[in-house]
Design an enzyme around this catalytic site. Structure first.
Site, PDB file in Angstrom:
ATOM      1  N   ASP A   1      30.416  39.893   7.705  1.00  0.00           N
ATOM      2  CA  ASP A   1      29.652  38.639   7.709  1.00  0.00           C
ATOM      3  C   ASP A   1      30.147  37.737   8.840  1.00  0.00           C
ATOM      4  O   ASP A   1      31.291  37.290   8.810  1.00  0.00           O
ATOM      5  CB  ASP A   1      29.822  37.936   6.350  1.00  0.00           C
ATOM      6  CG  ASP A   1      28.816  36.805   6.128  1.00  0.00           C
ATOM      7  OD1 ASP A   1      28.254  36.305   7.125  1.00  0.00           O
ATOM      8  OD2 ASP A   1      28.595  36.443   4.958  1.00  0.00           O
TER       9      ASP A   1
ATOM     10  N   ARG B   1      28.518  34.888   9.868  1.00  0.00           N
ATOM     11  CA  ARG B   1      27.804  33.609   9.867  1.00  0.00           C
ATOM     12  C   ARG B   1      28.725  32.405  10.032  1.00  0.00           C
ATOM     13  O   ARG B   1      29.881  32.452   9.633  1.00  0.00           O
ATOM     14  CB  ARG B   1      26.973  33.474   8.580  1.00  0.00           C
ATOM     15  CG  ARG B   1      25.741  34.356   8.625  1.00  0.00           C
ATOM     16  CD  ARG B   1      25.004  34.335   7.316  1.00  0.00           C
ATOM     17  NE  ARG B   1      25.741  34.989   6.243  1.00  0.00           N
ATOM     18  CZ  ARG B   1      25.276  35.116   5.020  1.00  0.00           C
ATOM     19  NH1 ARG B   1      24.097  34.638   4.715  1.00  0.00           N
ATOM     20  NH2 ARG B   1      25.998  35.746   4.102  1.00  0.00           N
TER      21      ARG B   1
HETATM   22  N1  LIG Z   1      24.008  43.035   8.871  1.00  0.00           N
HETATM   23  C1  LIG Z   1      23.137  43.089   7.867  1.00  0.00           C
HETATM   24  N2  LIG Z   1      22.497  41.957   7.504  1.00  0.00           N
HETATM   25  C2  LIG Z   1      21.638  42.028   6.485  1.00  0.00           C
HETATM   26  C3  LIG Z   1      21.361  43.227   5.791  1.00  0.00           C
HETATM   27  N3  LIG Z   1      20.454  42.965   4.832  1.00  0.00           N
HETATM   28  C4  LIG Z   1      20.176  41.637   4.942  1.00  0.00           C
HETATM   29  N4  LIG Z   1      20.895  41.072   5.916  1.00  0.00           N
HETATM   30  C5  LIG Z   1      20.966  39.679   6.331  1.00  0.00           C
HETATM   31  O1  LIG Z   1      21.733  39.003   5.383  1.00  0.00           O
HETATM   32  C6  LIG Z   1      21.426  37.615   5.426  1.00  0.00           C
HETATM   33  C7  LIG Z   1      21.305  37.127   4.003  1.00  0.00           C
HETATM   34  O2  LIG Z   1      22.559  37.305   3.422  1.00  0.00           O
HETATM   35  P1  LIG Z   1      22.747  37.828   1.970  1.00  0.00           P
HETATM   36  O3  LIG Z   1      24.087  38.515   1.925  1.00  0.00           O
HETATM   37  O4  LIG Z   1      21.546  38.629   1.523  1.00  0.00           O
HETATM   38  O5  LIG Z   1      22.754  36.554   1.063  1.00  0.00           O
HETATM   39  P2  LIG Z   1      23.601  35.232   1.227  1.00  0.00           P
HETATM   40  O6  LIG Z   1      22.860  34.314   2.135  1.00  0.00           O
HETATM   41  O7  LIG Z   1      25.022  35.530   1.581  1.00  0.00           O
HETATM   42  O8  LIG Z   1      23.641  34.713  -0.261  1.00  0.00           O
HETATM   43  P3  LIG Z   1      22.468  34.057  -1.121  1.00  0.00           P
HETATM   44  O9  LIG Z   1      22.566  32.583  -0.850  1.00  0.00           O
HETATM   45  O10 LIG Z   1      22.753  34.403  -2.527  1.00  0.00           O
HETATM   46  O11 LIG Z   1      21.176  34.634  -0.626  1.00  0.00           O
HETATM   47  C8  LIG Z   1      20.159  37.486   6.278  1.00  0.00           C
HETATM   48  O12 LIG Z   1      20.549  36.988   7.553  1.00  0.00           O
HETATM   49  C9  LIG Z   1      19.679  38.927   6.400  1.00  0.00           C
HETATM   50  O13 LIG Z   1      19.013  39.164   7.627  1.00  0.00           O
HETATM   51  C10 LIG Z   1      22.049  44.409   6.200  1.00  0.00           C
HETATM   52  O14 LIG Z   1      21.921  45.478   5.638  1.00  0.00           O
HETATM   53  N5  LIG Z   1      22.912  44.280   7.256  1.00  0.00           N
END
Ligand SMILES: Nc1nc2c(ncn2[C@@H]2O[C@H](COP(=O)(O)OP(=O)(O)OP(=O)(O)O)[C@@H](O)[C@H]2O)c(=O)[nH]1
Ligand SMILES: [Zn+2]
Length: 223
Positions: free
Chosen positions: A143, A145
């Site tokens: 992650d 972000r």
């Molecule tokens: N690298 C990667 N990113 C992904 C994948 N599937 C979804 N994403 C990205 O993950 C991000 C969303 O993160 P999530 O982990 O689903 O959820 P979160 O934002 O951490 O948590 P919530 O607030 O509960 O939704 C978005 O930017 C998606 O594009 C994947 O398989 N690989």
């Protein structure tokens, strides 16, 4: 200028405190309510970020909010590989029902690795890896972000405290670490399906998300 990895995504080293410039706002009629859409630009990366608000979010009371990371495949293309589209729609519906709230739509596609790399990661997952292993095989942390993007948006909108819709306690902790007050975490558990069940289970087991595992409660939205 962002540091670009060989795969073309900003590296973790590029993540710094971001000061976004507010540019403009307009009305955005949606199926559930007419929101205000606010546009911001991050001059350091060139990325454009958005906020959607409804009602008086600047009255000092905690705001029902979602910090949503861009997922083009889920948010715009109806992909069932993840839960993003359903979470975005669910959050908008909850805000419309309350008549007040905010969505920060952060252009951090693929947990920060970018769209092309996310598609590369999906291809690796098609071969059997889970979402974290796929990131690692591409040379990325799970992650990448950077929630410091939220600071200038919240400051501009005069939002002082959040009731945050998320299943991710690490997101809550990351926001609190940069001084954003989160008074409540509201689960947003939606759209478990045969295509995303392994993804959701990996988020629970490896990324700390508070989600019921497959075979337990399904679509256990708390509301
Ligand atoms: N690298 C990667 N990113 C992904 C994948 N599937 C979804 N994403 C990205 O993950 C991000 C969303 O993160 P999530 O982990 O689903 O959820 P979160 O934002 O951490 O948590 P919530 O607030 O509960 O939704 C978005 O930017 C998606 O594009 C994947 O398989 N690989
Ligand atoms: Zn998604």
């Amino acid at each position: 200028m962002s540091i670009i990895t060989p795969q073309g995504a900003p590296s973790a080293a590029a993540a710094t405190d971001h000061k976004l410039e507010y540019v403009t706002s307009c009305e955005l009629p949606m199926p559930w309510a007419t929101f205000q859409l606010h546009a911001f630009v991050d001059h350091a990366s060139g990325k454009e970020h958005l906020a959607l608000t409804l009602g008086a979010v600047n009255d000092g009371e905690p705001v029902l909010a979602r910090v949503h990371s861009e997922c083009l495949t889920g948010d715009a293309l109806f992909s069932q590989r993840c839960d993003c589209g359903a979470q975005l729609e669910g959050a908008l519906q909850k805000i419309a029902a309350e008549g007040r709230g905010a969505i920060l739509y952060l252009r951090q596609e693929g947990r920060g690795i970018g769209l092309i790399n996310k598609i590369r990661a999906y291809r690796i997952q098609d071969g059997g890896a889970d979402t974290v292993e796929a990131n690692q095989q591409l040379g990325f942390a799970a992650d990448l972000r950077d929630y410091s993007l939220c600071e200038s948006m919240l400051e501009h909108l005069d939002i002082t405290a959040l009731r945050l819709m998320t299943n991710n306690p690490r997101k809550v902790a990351a926001l609190q670490k940069i001084g954003i007050t989160v008074v409540e975490r509201i689960p947003l558990i939606l759209n478990r399906n045969p295509f995303n069940t392994r993804y959701l289970d990996t988020k629970a087991s490896k990324l700390g998300h508070l989600l019921p595992m497959d075979g337990m409660e399904r679509d256990a939205d708390s509301n």
